[in-house]
Every structure is written in C-alpha cells, then in structure tokens.
Design a protein around this motif. Sequence first.
Motif, PDB file in Angstrom:
ATOM      1  N   GLY A 132       0.503  -9.707   4.146  1.00 12.40           N
ATOM      2  CA  GLY A 132       1.331  -8.888   3.284  1.00 12.40           C
ATOM      3  C   GLY A 132       0.538  -8.274   2.143  1.00 12.40           C
ATOM      4  N   SER A 133       1.235  -7.550   1.323  1.00 16.64           N
ATOM      5  CA  SER A 133       0.679  -7.061   0.060  1.00 16.64           C
ATOM      6  C   SER A 133       1.744  -7.329  -0.985  1.00 16.64           C
ATOM      7  N   ALA A 134       1.917  -8.642  -1.249  1.00 19.11           N
ATOM      8  CA  ALA A 134       3.037  -9.096  -2.070  1.00 19.11           C
ATOM      9  C   ALA A 134       2.850  -8.839  -3.555  1.00 19.11           C
ATOM     10  N   TYR A 135       1.603  -8.592  -3.975  1.00 12.60           N
ATOM     11  CA  TYR A 135       1.327  -8.317  -5.389  1.00 12.60           C
ATOM     12  C   TYR A 135       1.272  -6.794  -5.553  1.00 12.60           C
TER      13      TYR A 135
ATOM     14  N   ASP B 290       8.709   4.349  -4.856  1.00  7.60           N
ATOM     15  CA  ASP B 290       9.637   3.361  -5.426  1.00  7.60           C
ATOM     16  C   ASP B 290       9.975   2.257  -4.427  1.00  7.60           C
ATOM     17  N   SER B 291       9.949   2.583  -3.129  1.00  8.52           N
ATOM     18  CA  SER B 291      10.328   1.607  -2.109  1.00  8.52           C
ATOM     19  C   SER B 291       9.369   0.425  -2.045  1.00  8.52           C
ATOM     20  N   PHE B 292       8.131   0.614  -2.549  1.00  9.49           N
ATOM     21  CA  PHE B 292       7.163  -0.473  -2.510  1.00  9.49           C
ATOM     22  C   PHE B 292       7.616  -1.668  -3.354  1.00  9.49           C
ATOM     23  N   TRP B 293       8.497  -1.432  -4.325  1.00  8.67           N
ATOM     24  CA  TRP B 293       8.984  -2.506  -5.190  1.00  8.67           C
ATOM     25  C   TRP B 293      10.174  -3.239  -4.589  1.00  8.67           C
ATOM     26  N   THR B 294      10.739  -2.702  -3.518  1.00  5.28           N
ATOM     27  CA  THR B 294      11.947  -3.301  -2.945  1.00  5.28           C
ATOM     28  C   THR B 294      11.796  -3.688  -1.482  1.00  5.28           C
ATOM     29  N   ASP B 295      10.780  -3.156  -0.798  1.00  4.53           N
ATOM     30  CA  ASP B 295      10.590  -3.421   0.622  1.00  4.53           C
ATOM     31  C   ASP B 295       9.155  -3.887   0.851  1.00  4.53           C
ATOM     32  N   PRO B 296       8.941  -5.119   1.308  1.00  3.87           N
ATOM     33  CA  PRO B 296       7.586  -5.654   1.453  1.00  3.87           C
ATOM     34  C   PRO B 296       6.708  -4.817   2.369  1.00  3.87           C
TER      35      PRO B 296
ATOM     36  N   SER C 283      -0.404 -13.706   1.665  1.00  5.32           N
ATOM     37  CA  SER C 283       0.226 -13.100   0.490  1.00  5.32           C
ATOM     38  C   SER C 283      -0.315 -11.716   0.175  1.00  5.32           C
ATOM     39  N   GLY C 284      -1.496 -11.402   0.704  1.00  5.60           N
ATOM     40  CA  GLY C 284      -2.223 -10.247   0.211  1.00  5.60           C
ATOM     41  C   GLY C 284      -3.024 -10.658  -1.017  1.00  5.60           C
ATOM     42  N   THR C 285      -3.897  -9.769  -1.467  1.00  7.12           N
ATOM     43  CA  THR C 285      -4.782 -10.068  -2.589  1.00  7.12           C
ATOM     44  C   THR C 285      -3.990 -10.495  -3.823  1.00  7.12           C
ATOM     45  N   VAL C 286      -4.294 -11.678  -4.341  1.00  9.94           N
ATOM     46  CA  VAL C 286      -3.624 -12.172  -5.540  1.00  9.94           C
ATOM     47  C   VAL C 286      -4.102 -11.354  -6.742  1.00  9.94           C
ATOM     48  N   SER C 287      -3.172 -10.944  -7.576  1.00 10.09           N
ATOM     49  CA  SER C 287      -3.517 -10.061  -8.686  1.00 10.09           C
ATOM     50  C   SER C 287      -2.556 -10.260  -9.846  1.00 10.09           C
ATOM     51  N   ASN C 288      -3.095 -10.303 -11.043  1.00 10.42           N
ATOM     52  CA  ASN C 288      -2.270 -10.367 -12.264  1.00 10.42           C
ATOM     53  C   ASN C 288      -2.486  -9.101 -13.070  1.00 10.42           C
ATOM     54  N   LYS C 289      -1.417  -8.417 -13.377  1.00 10.17           N
ATOM     55  CA  LYS C 289      -1.505  -7.152 -14.107  1.00 10.17           C
ATOM     56  C   LYS C 289      -1.894  -7.390 -15.563  1.00 10.17           C
ATOM     57  N   GLY C 290      -2.840  -6.589 -16.044  1.00  7.49           N
ATOM     58  CA  GLY C 290      -3.210  -6.632 -17.453  1.00  7.49           C
ATOM     59  C   GLY C 290      -4.061  -7.805 -17.856  1.00  7.49           C
ATOM     60  N   SER C 291      -4.571  -8.577 -16.886  1.00 11.16           N
ATOM     61  CA  SER C 291      -5.390  -9.737 -17.199  1.00 11.16           C
ATOM     62  C   SER C 291      -6.850  -9.440 -16.894  1.00 11.16           C
ATOM     63  N   LYS C 292      -7.752  -9.821 -17.792  1.00 13.32           N
ATOM     64  CA  LYS C 292      -9.179  -9.628 -17.558  1.00 13.32           C
ATOM     65  C   LYS C 292      -9.675 -10.502 -16.411  1.00 13.32           C
TER      66      LYS C 292
END
Length: 327
Positions: A83-86, A103-109, A261-270
């Motif tokens: 997936g690309s869950a992040y 917009d669909s990327f936020w509602t459909d995996p 899960s797809g690549t784990v990623s946190n927004k705005g984090s160094k």
Amino acid sequence: MKLASLKHGRDGQLVVVSKDLSTYVSAADVAPTLQAALDTWADSEAKLKAIYDDLEAGKISGTAFDPVACDAPLPRAYHWVDGSAYVTHVELVRKARGADLPDSFWTDPLVYMGASDAFIGPRDDIEVQSEDWGIDMEAEVAVITDDVPAGTSVEKARDHIKLIGILNDVSLRNLIPGELAKQFGFYQSKPWTAFSPVFVTPDELGDAWDGTKVSLPLHVVLNGTTIGKPNAGVDMTFDFTQLINHVAKSRSLEAGTVIGSGTVSNKGSKEGSCCLAEVRCLETIADGKPTTPFMSFGDRVEIDMFDAQGQTIFGRIDQKVVQYTPE
C-alpha cells in the motif's frame, strides 16, 4: 511469539525464536514451513506458542540464532499487496514535481499487487545491474493474514492479522516514471523485497499495537548515518484494517497474504523519512534541486524497530548494495 525461516530450499525451514532473538528451536513437529503453519493456523498457533513458552522458560534448550542464516520468514507468498498508507509521503513526492494530489487519495487507499515469488532474507545483498536505475530503500511495516473472506469489514479485519514484520521494499526510482507513464503499475522498478529476520504475533508489541497499526519509530540507517526514524503509528492515513477491507472488497485473501504499509513517513519531521526519494523531494522543495544521491554499490542500509527497553523486536535488516552481472 517470534517465528523465522532458516534458508532451506524455496520455502525455508520454520523455527521458533526466543524473545531476545538469541536462540531458536525447530518447529518441524508442528509445520515444516511458515506457509504450512498459516494454512492450519487455528491448530498450529497454539502448538507453536507452546514451543515458544517452553523456550522462554528454559524447559527446552535452543541453538544460537544467526540472522545471516535466515531467509525471509515467508520466503515466497501467494499474495503480496503493498500500500501507500502514508498519504503525506505521496503528497510530498507529487509536490516536488509540481503535481497536485487528487482528493480521492485521502479517502481511497492506494495499493498494488507486487511480486511475491521470491522474497529475500534480512542479510541478503541488494543485487542491481546499474546504479543509473536509482537504487532506493523503502522501510515499511507489514502484516500477514490468515484466510480473509471477501467483503470483510474494517471491524472484523483486525481478527485476521496474525503476524507482523518490517521490510525493505527496494525501488529503482529512475525506472518508475517510464512504467507509470504506461498507466499499468510497477514491475521492473520493484526488484527484491527483503524482510526482517522474524515475524511476531501482535501480542509481542504490547501497547505499541492497537489492533490496527504499530506505534513505534522505524529506524533507517545508511552507511552509519540515520536517514530517518518516523513513528509508524503517526500519519498513517489508512491503517491495516482499512487496507485489508479495501483489498478484500471483491475477492477473498488466502492465508499467508502479506500486506505492506508503504513507506513510513511523518509530515514536518526532520526524522520523518524512510526512503531517499523523500529526502530528495524535501531538498528540491527547499533548494530547487536534490543533493542526496541514490544508493551506490557498496552502500549498506540497516532497518530496525525497537521496544520501549531499546531491544530489537523483529531483528535488523542489514543489506549491502552490490552489482549484479547477468550470466
């Protein structure tokens, strides 16, 4: 409970591993392979757990566990869904190339079906023919299911998650644009996928597992330098129960299905990146161009996840990039 597969033929030899990953014992009396155990999980789980409990209690002695001798815990699987869950990761990549995020990327995996005929072990080399292909790591979390009926609800999906692991989903970034331009998905750009030495049952994660996702940092180190350690439980737009519900919409999933899960990623984090493509995107947004190169022959990548006491949970993925020469 922690399970591994020693290198043996195409499907490995199933063993039960101690909690501290120091010793193992054969699981041959229960099942010869992990796939065989998953096929009969309702019966085999309790028997494997009894071996694990005896090993932990010192009632049986084990053999020294060496990750170098390990294949992927499930060396080949009938079904591999990545997936690309992040979605924050997808948003960043598209932003760097000036593309909008639907917009669909936020509602459909977003998922694709990957190659599962030969996963590789945690210490196996990453073999690639050319550095020009843009060699990149992608650190992910994965769950392994039992038989999942078609139409399984989000609520019932958690009951089908039997094992959890981490992985390195290697990507050849410079081959991706040409493949996606055909609008038919990845293939040549997705070579070998490597998995952690062991898969674990959800109870091994304690409070870090809420039944839907793992809330612990996933550490990625390249040549001794940390690339990122984002928390896998943060910014996961679609958790594993939602991913299972999505991929089982129109068909059942067989025991041993692996869902990434797809690549784990946190927004705005160094420290929020688990792949070089995201690092390069951040550099492009900030400076107009990337400065971090993709991996080269001789590079070493390590991926790991630790519990609250600082002990590795799944064992370390530790791989070297080497040049492959076709026969």
